[in-house]
Design an enzyme around this catalytic site. Structure first.
Site, mmCIF file in Angstrom:
data_model
loop_
_atom_site.group_PDB
_atom_site.id
_atom_site.type_symbol
_atom_site.label_atom_id
_atom_site.label_comp_id
_atom_site.label_asym_id
_atom_site.label_seq_id
_atom_site.Cartn_x
_atom_site.Cartn_y
_atom_site.Cartn_z
ATOM 1 N N ASP A 1 -7.223 19.361 -14.050
ATOM 2 C CA ASP A 1 -7.562 18.020 -14.521
ATOM 3 C C ASP A 1 -7.152 17.964 -15.992
ATOM 4 O O ASP A 1 -7.783 18.570 -16.853
ATOM 5 C CB ASP A 1 -9.065 17.776 -14.344
ATOM 6 C CG ASP A 1 -9.487 16.370 -14.781
ATOM 7 O OD1 ASP A 1 -8.792 15.772 -15.631
ATOM 8 O OD2 ASP A 1 -10.522 15.884 -14.283
ATOM 9 N N LYS B 1 -8.225 7.072 -19.258
ATOM 10 C CA LYS B 1 -8.527 7.659 -20.559
ATOM 11 C C LYS B 1 -7.279 7.649 -21.441
ATOM 12 O O LYS B 1 -6.771 6.588 -21.727
ATOM 13 C CB LYS B 1 -9.106 9.072 -20.349
ATOM 14 C CG LYS B 1 -10.141 9.149 -19.206
ATOM 15 C CD LYS B 1 -11.416 8.382 -19.449
ATOM 16 C CE LYS B 1 -12.326 8.265 -18.230
ATOM 17 N NZ LYS B 1 -12.661 9.498 -17.537
ATOM 18 N N TYR C 1 -16.430 17.564 -15.183
ATOM 19 C CA TYR C 1 -16.764 16.135 -15.302
ATOM 20 C C TYR C 1 -17.798 15.794 -14.223
ATOM 21 O O TYR C 1 -17.636 16.184 -13.057
ATOM 22 C CB TYR C 1 -15.482 15.315 -15.119
ATOM 23 C CG TYR C 1 -15.721 13.841 -14.978
ATOM 24 C CD1 TYR C 1 -16.175 13.092 -16.066
ATOM 25 C CD2 TYR C 1 -15.508 13.195 -13.774
ATOM 26 C CE1 TYR C 1 -16.405 11.734 -15.939
ATOM 27 C CE2 TYR C 1 -15.733 11.829 -13.645
ATOM 28 C CZ TYR C 1 -16.186 11.112 -14.730
ATOM 29 O OH TYR C 1 -16.412 9.765 -14.592
ATOM 30 N N ARG D 1 0.860 -1.199 0.000
ATOM 31 C CA ARG D 1 0.000 0.000 0.000
ATOM 32 C C ARG D 1 0.891 1.242 0.000
ATOM 33 O O ARG D 1 0.618 2.215 -0.690
ATOM 34 C CB ARG D 1 -0.944 0.018 1.211
ATOM 35 C CG ARG D 1 -1.663 1.361 1.373
ATOM 36 C CD ARG D 1 -2.896 1.342 2.276
ATOM 37 N NE ARG D 1 -2.832 0.440 3.389
ATOM 38 C CZ ARG D 1 -2.072 0.609 4.485
ATOM 39 N NH1 ARG D 1 -1.315 1.689 4.619
ATOM 40 N NH2 ARG D 1 -2.091 -0.284 5.448
HETATM 41 C C1 LIG Z 1 -13.151 9.937 -16.261
HETATM 42 C C2 LIG Z 1 -12.781 11.253 -15.728
HETATM 43 C C3 LIG Z 1 -12.506 11.438 -14.364
HETATM 44 C C4 LIG Z 1 -12.687 10.327 -13.338
HETATM 45 O O1 LIG Z 1 -11.766 9.297 -13.505
HETATM 46 P P1 LIG Z 1 -12.074 7.746 -13.169
HETATM 47 O O2 LIG Z 1 -10.826 7.061 -13.585
HETATM 48 O O3 LIG Z 1 -13.277 7.356 -13.966
HETATM 49 O O4 LIG Z 1 -12.343 7.663 -11.700
HETATM 50 C C5 LIG Z 1 -12.096 12.685 -13.957
HETATM 51 N N1 LIG Z 1 -11.971 13.721 -14.817
HETATM 52 C C6 LIG Z 1 -12.235 13.588 -16.128
HETATM 53 C C7 LIG Z 1 -12.088 14.761 -17.024
HETATM 54 C C8 LIG Z 1 -12.647 12.362 -16.634
HETATM 55 O O5 LIG Z 1 -12.939 12.243 -17.941
#
Ligand SMILES: *Cc1c(COP(=O)(O)O)cnc(C)c1O
Length: 384
Positions: free
Chosen positions: A179, A204, A107, A54
Site C-alpha cells: 500500500d 490521498k 490503515y 464498466r
Molecule cells: C485512505 C486509505 C486507504 C483507503 O482508501 P479509500 O480511498 O478511503 O477507500 C487505504 N490505505 C491507506 C494507507 C489509506 O490512507
C-alpha cells in the site's frame, strides 16, 4: 506511450503518460467521456475495444495508463475507492482457506476489510510487525497467498523494507502487496524493489486536492493483471470518468507537491522535536526513527505525514486538534491543505480494543503545501 515517453523522467510521465492529444480535435487534456456505451461498427465491431463503461472508459484508460507508468508496472487499474481496489485484489487472488499477513498498524479500513468482511468468506489473516523476522514467523507456507505491507504506515509511520519482504514472501510462494498511499509513486516505487502489486488510495496524495475519492492497483506481471482485470469488470467497483479525470488532473503536479509536502514536513518536525509539550515525534526522516536507514534507501524523501504524542495525554491531544486554524480538523490526508486529526477517536476508531489500537495521546498531521511558517505558528498556538 512511445518508447521515448517510457524512458522519460517521472515528471514527464506524470504529465504525458497514458494519453496522446485527441486525434480528432487535438484536445491536450483527455475529455471526460461521460458515456455508458459505445456505437459498434457491426456486431462486435468495437472502436478501440470500448464496449461498455464498466469494462473500460477512455478517461479511466488514460488514468490507468498513467499510474502504471508512474509505478513502472505492467498494468494499472482504477477503482471507486482505495478499499474497492483492495477488495477487488483480495478476491482476485485469494479463495477460502487462504491466509494473508498484514501489518499490525495497518490503515484501520484495511484491517476492518480483512477482519469483518474477508474473514467471513474464509480468508484468514495474521497481523504482524513489519520487520522481516515478524513477517517470516507469521507465514503459513502453502496457505499464505499475500504479504501485505504499508510503508510508511498509518498513523505511526513505521517503515518496512520492501526488498527484504519481497524475498520473504516469494520464498514462501506468496505475493508482496504494498500500500503505497503514504509515499506516493513519486517518493517510492515498490514494484522496482520486488513487490508484485501496488495499492493506492488515490483519494490521498495521488489526487492531492481532497476533491475526489478513488483507488488504484498497479501490477508487475501479466498473469496478475489478467486476474485483476477480470475481477474489476466482474465486481464493477470502477472509477467513474469524472473521478478519473480529477485524479489525472491532480497527478500532473504530484512531483511538485511531494517536494513541498516534504519541505514543509521537515520544518514542522524541526519545530515539534524541540517543543516541551511534545514527548515523541514519528517521522521517518528523523535519524533516530527505527526505520530511518531503510526509508533513506527506498524513498526519495520522507513525505508529508507526521504523527506526535503530547505530554498531556488524550485531553491535550484532543485540544490540539480542536485549536488549530490553518490545519483543518478532519479525516483523510495528502491534499494541498494541512489536516489534523486524533487517530484514536477518528481514523483508527475501528481498531480500538484490538492489537492495532493506537496511543490516545497521538495526533496525526498531514502537512500541506501552505507557507511553512504559518503551519509552525499554528501548531505553536495550538500546543499552547
Ligand atoms: C485512505 C486509505 C486507504 C483507503 O482508501 P479509500 O480511498 O478511503 O477507500 C487505504 N490505505 C491507506 C494507507 C489509506 O490512507
Amino acid at each position: 506511450m512511445s518508447e521515448q515517453q517510457q524512458k522519460a523522467g517521472f515528471e514527464t510521465r506524470a504529465i504525458h503518460a497514458g494519453y496522446e492529444p485527441d486525434p480528432t480535435t487535438g484536445a491536450v487534456i483527455p475529455p471526460i467521456y461521460a458515456t455508458s456505451t459505445y456505437k459498434q461498427d457491426g456486431v462486435g465491431g468495437l472502436r478501440g475495444g470500448y464496449e461498455y463503461s464498466r469494462s473500460a472508459n477512455p478517461t479511466r484508460t488514460a488514468l490507468e495508463g498513467n499510474i502504471a507508468a508512474l509505478e513502472e508496472g505492467e498494468r494499472g487499474f482504477a477503482f471507486a475507492s482505495g478499499l474497492a481496489a483492495e477488495d477487488t485484489l483480495v478476491r482476485a487472488l485469494c479463495t477460502p482457506g487462504d491466509h494473508v499477513v498484514f501489518p499490525n498498524d495497518a490503515y484501520g479500513g484495511t484491517f476492518r476489510l480483512f477482519d469483518k468482511v474477508q474473514q467471513r468468506w474464509g480468508v484468514e489473516y495474521t497481523p504482524a510487525g513489519h520487520d522481516v523476522e515478524a513477517v517470516r514467523a507469521a507465514m503459513r507456507p502453502g496457505s499464505t497467498k499475500l504479504v501485505w505491507v504499508e510503508t510508511p504506515t498509518n498513523p505511526l509511520l513505521g517503515i518496512a523494507d520492501i526488498e527484504a519482504l519481497a524475498g520473504v514472501a516469494h520464498e514462501a510462494g506468496a505475493l508482496l502487496v504494498v500500500d503505497n498511499t503514504f509515499a506516493s509513486p513519486y517518493l517510492q516505487q515498490p514494484l522496482t524493489l520486488g513487490a508484485d502489486v501496488v495499492v493506492h488510495s488515490t483519494t490521498k496524495y495521488v489526487g492531492g486536492h481532497s476533491d475526489v475519492v478513488g483507488g488504484a492497483l498497479v501490477v508487475r506481471e501479466h498473469g496478475i493483471a489478467e486476474a485483476v482485470e477480470f475481477h474489476q469488470n466482474a465486481m464493477g467497483a470502477v472509477a467513474g470518468p469524472f473521478d478519473a479525470w480529477l485524479t489525472l488532473r491532480g497527478i500532473r503536479t504530484l512531483a511538485l507537491r511531494m517536494e513541498r509536502h516534504s519541505d514543509n514536513a521537515e520544518q514542522v518536525v524541526d519545530f515539534l522535536t524541540t517543543h516541551p509539550q511534545v514527548q515523541h515525534v514519528y517521522y521517518p526522516g528523523l535519524p533516530d526513527h527505527p526505520g530511518h536507514a531503510v526509508a533513506a534507501k527506498q524513498m526519495r524523501r520522507f513525505g508529508g505525514m507526521v504523527s506526535f504524542r503530547v505530554t498531556g495525554g488524550e485531553a491535550q491531544a484532543l485540544a490540539v486538534c480542536e485549536r488549530t486554524e490553518v490545519f483543518t480538523l478532519g479525516e483523510s490526508l495528502g491534499g494541498v491543505e494541512s489536516l489534523i486529526e486524533h487517530p484514536g477517536r477518528m481514523t483508527h476508531a475501528s481498531v480500538a480494543g484490538t492489537e492495532l489500537e493506537v496511543p490516545a495521546d497521538l495526533v496525526r498531521i498531514s502537512v500541506g503545501i501552505e507557507t511553512a511558517e504559518d503551519l509552525v505558528a499554528d501548531l505553536d498556538r495550538a500546543l499552547g
